[in-house]
Design an enzyme around this catalytic site. Structure first.
Site, PDB file in Angstrom:
ATOM      1  N   PRO A   2     -10.349   4.566   2.249  1.00 39.94           N
ATOM      2  CA  PRO A   2      -9.016   4.869   1.747  1.00 39.94           C
ATOM      3  C   PRO A   2      -8.336   3.593   1.261  1.00 39.94           C
ATOM      4  O   PRO A   2      -8.491   2.533   1.856  1.00 39.94           O
ATOM      5  CB  PRO A   2      -8.284   5.452   2.945  1.00 39.94           C
ATOM      6  CG  PRO A   2      -9.140   5.222   4.118  1.00 39.94           C
ATOM      7  CD  PRO A   2     -10.472   4.755   3.669  1.00 39.94           C
ATOM      8  N   PHE A   3      -7.626   3.724   0.170  1.00 44.57           N
ATOM      9  CA  PHE A   3      -6.842   2.627  -0.397  1.00 44.57           C
ATOM     10  C   PHE A   3      -5.382   3.021  -0.210  1.00 44.57           C
ATOM     11  O   PHE A   3      -4.976   4.110  -0.613  1.00 44.57           O
ATOM     12  CB  PHE A   3      -7.176   2.451  -1.879  1.00 44.57           C
ATOM     13  CG  PHE A   3      -6.383   1.368  -2.548  1.00 44.57           C
ATOM     14  CD1 PHE A   3      -6.741   0.045  -2.392  1.00 44.57           C
ATOM     15  CD2 PHE A   3      -5.288   1.687  -3.330  1.00 44.57           C
ATOM     16  CE1 PHE A   3      -6.015  -0.957  -3.018  1.00 44.57           C
ATOM     17  CE2 PHE A   3      -4.556   0.696  -3.959  1.00 44.57           C
ATOM     18  CZ  PHE A   3      -4.910  -0.628  -3.798  1.00 44.57           C
TER      19      PHE A   3
END
Length: 125
Positions: A2-3
């Site tokens: 996840p960013f």
């Protein structure tokens, strides 16, 4: 991986920003089972008045210290919590997030987080 993009109004200390980022990461790790080292956050500070958040349908009043959190992940990663037996979650699916300022957040305080989770898909054709 996840960013996470975190947008805040200017005025927090580096220690507060780090604590906010770590608290968000901890919630994602705990609720979605990602590896601890999948830690990719970008924090952006904005001058006062450049983050606007109003909830027309929920009737919530937000503080000027609202924190906008955008979580980007790729298809194949579950966006469902790892356990239905986990503690109650916010409407966004994450356990309650850390206070945006030093000190505890009271239950009577207006909501101060807006979370958006986007799942990206890639077309291989």
């Amino acid at each position: 991986m996840p960013f996470v993009r975190i947008d805040v109004t200017q005025g927090r200390t580096p220690v507060e920003l780090r604590a906010l980022s770590r608290g968000i990461h901890h919630a994602i790790v705990a609720d979605y089972g990602i590896p601890e080292r999948d830690y990719f956050h970008v924090l952006t500070e904005h001058p006062a008045g450049q983050i606007l958040a109003q909830d027309a349908c929920l009737g919530l009043e937000r503080t000027p210290d609202v924190v906008m959190i955008q979580i980007l992940t790729q298809a194949g990663r579950s966006t469902s919590p790892v356990s239905s037996a986990s503690p109650a979650r916010s409407p966004q699916g994450l356990r309650p997030l850390p206070a945006t300022r030093a000190g505890p957040r009271r239950h009577s305080d207006p909501p101060c987080h807006v979370v958006n989770m986007s799942v990206q898909t890639f077309d291989s054709t």
